[in-house]
Design a protein around this motif. Structure first.
Motif, PDB file in Angstrom:
ATOM      1  N   ARG A  91       0.996  -1.156   0.052  1.00 34.99           N
ATOM      2  CA  ARG A  91      -0.084  -0.119   0.068  1.00 34.99           C
ATOM      3  C   ARG A  91       0.796   1.083  -0.066  1.00 34.99           C
ATOM      4  O   ARG A  91       1.536   1.655   0.973  1.00 34.99           O
ATOM      5  N   SER A  92       0.893   1.797  -0.965  1.00 36.41           N
ATOM      6  CA  SER A  92       1.777   2.907  -1.208  1.00 36.41           C
ATOM      7  C   SER A  92       1.269   4.088  -1.993  1.00 36.41           C
ATOM      8  O   SER A  92       0.776   3.794  -3.102  1.00 36.41           O
ATOM      9  N   ASP A  93       1.668   5.454  -1.913  1.00 34.02           N
ATOM     10  CA  ASP A  93       1.213   6.647  -2.814  1.00 34.02           C
ATOM     11  C   ASP A  93       2.207   6.492  -3.832  1.00 34.02           C
ATOM     12  O   ASP A  93       1.943   6.879  -4.969  1.00 34.02           O
ATOM     13  N   VAL A  94       3.461   6.172  -3.494  1.00 37.69           N
ATOM     14  CA  VAL A  94       4.554   6.073  -4.534  1.00 37.69           C
ATOM     15  C   VAL A  94       4.506   4.826  -5.410  1.00 37.69           C
ATOM     16  O   VAL A  94       4.469   3.755  -4.789  1.00 37.69           O
ATOM     17  N   ASP A  95       4.777   5.051  -6.889  1.00 36.43           N
ATOM     18  CA  ASP A  95       4.798   3.883  -7.662  1.00 36.43           C
ATOM     19  C   ASP A  95       5.876   2.926  -7.511  1.00 36.43           C
ATOM     20  O   ASP A  95       5.804   1.965  -7.240  1.00 36.43           O
ATOM     21  N   VAL A  96       7.143   3.660  -7.703  1.00 39.27           N
ATOM     22  CA  VAL A  96       8.250   2.983  -7.350  1.00 39.27           C
ATOM     23  C   VAL A  96       8.933   3.118  -6.134  1.00 39.27           C
ATOM     24  O   VAL A  96       9.463   4.338  -5.573  1.00 39.27           O
ATOM     25  N   LEU A  97       8.826   1.978  -5.364  1.00 42.36           N
ATOM     26  CA  LEU A  97       9.428   1.980  -4.155  1.00 42.36           C
ATOM     27  C   LEU A  97      11.072   1.814  -3.924  1.00 42.36           C
ATOM     28  O   LEU A  97      11.476   0.904  -4.759  1.00 42.36           O
ATOM     29  N   ASP A  98      11.303   2.590  -3.015  1.00 40.88           N
ATOM     30  CA  ASP A  98      12.984   2.401  -2.889  1.00 40.88           C
ATOM     31  C   ASP A  98      13.175   0.972  -2.333  1.00 40.88           C
ATOM     32  O   ASP A  98      12.717   0.641  -1.270  1.00 40.88           O
ATOM     33  N   ASP A  99      13.931   0.304  -3.095  1.00 39.69           N
ATOM     34  CA  ASP A  99      14.390  -1.155  -2.525  1.00 39.69           C
ATOM     35  C   ASP A  99      15.967  -1.292  -2.692  1.00 39.69           C
ATOM     36  O   ASP A  99      16.305  -2.211  -2.417  1.00 39.69           O
ATOM     37  N   GLY A 100      16.566  -0.202  -2.519  1.00 42.52           N
ATOM     38  CA  GLY A 100      18.046  -0.139  -2.701  1.00 42.52           C
ATOM     39  C   GLY A 100      18.816  -0.487  -3.796  1.00 42.52           C
ATOM     40  O   GLY A 100      19.934  -0.535  -3.708  1.00 42.52           O
ATOM     41  N   TYR A 101      17.866  -0.581  -5.070  1.00 41.53           N
ATOM     42  CA  TYR A 101      18.689  -0.868  -6.236  1.00 41.53           C
ATOM     43  C   TYR A 101      18.469   0.398  -7.065  1.00 41.53           C
ATOM     44  O   TYR A 101      17.409   1.075  -6.843  1.00 41.53           O
TER      45      TYR A 101
END
Lengths: 102, 107
Positions: free
Chosen positions: B27-37
């Motif tokens: 569940r997120s407003d942001v489409d591209v979540l930070d995954d460290g890559y």
């Protein structure tokens, strides 16, 4: 079954695991599942697969629920997740097949 | 990709085992979540029966073949679906997991 001109039938197997996360734990779980394998978890030469099962319910602080085969885990720290992974028996030869070149 | 042939009576079947995929629902407003890559977008397409397009990304690290796709769940637009395919052959860019840093020899 239609055979296209004597060509062998190609079967593509795609194994998908479903994971529900929240924004906070997203990063650590993604790195856990898609990052380089840590040797402390698995000593064999082949990467093993890990999947979530009902044993997640052991930790009272961590809430989890299972719906239609999907397991929801919340409030997991990275350390807790690693600990849980160690408790799960590894299931190899099912999903990973990285012998030879990609 | 490596494929193996198994013969079943007269019918030859070539099995192709893809790298497993991990499909994350968040569940997120942001489409591209930070995954460290770090990722580079290489495509976008319209998804059938959905208002939301799907974007395709590739890991930008040298020789790393990991891909991901990002889309919103049509039934619940608060949810972002991120599907990863493959494993990285390097540590994450943000160094938060430097404890796992080790030399990885090919098998």
């Amino acid at each position: 079954m239609a055979i296209n001109g004597g060509q062998p039938m190609k079967v593509v197997i795609i194994n998908t695991k479903y994971v529900e996360t929240d924004v906070r734990s997203f990063k650590s779980i993604v790195q856990e599942l898609t990052g380089k394998e840590s040797l402390t978890i698995d000593n064999s030469s082949k990467p093993t697969t890990r999947f979530y099962d009902k044993r997640m319910n052991k930790k009272p602080r961590v809430s989890s629920a299972e719906v239609n085969g999907l397991v929801l885990m919340k409030n997991l720290s990275f350390k807790e997740l690693e600990k849980l992974f160690k408790e799960i028996p590894s299931v190899d030869n099912l999903l990973w097949n990285i012998d030879g070149n990609k | 990709w490596r494929s193996s042939a198994s013969e079943k009576s007269k019918l030859k079947v070539r099995r192709k085992l893809r790298e497993p995929r991990f499909c994350f629902q968040t569940r997120s407003d942001v489409d591209v979540l930070d995954d460290g890559y770090k990722w580079r977008k290489y495509g976008q397409k319209v998804v059938k029966n959905s208002l939301h397009p799907r974007s395709y990304y590739r890991c930008t690290h040298n020789n790393c073949r990991v891909k991901k796709r990002v889309e919103r769940l049509s039934e619940d637009c608060r949810m972002v679906i991120t599907t990863y395919e493959g494993r990285h052959n390097h540590t994450p860019s943000d160094d938060s997991n430097s404890s796992e840093h080790e030399c990885f020899t090919s098998f």
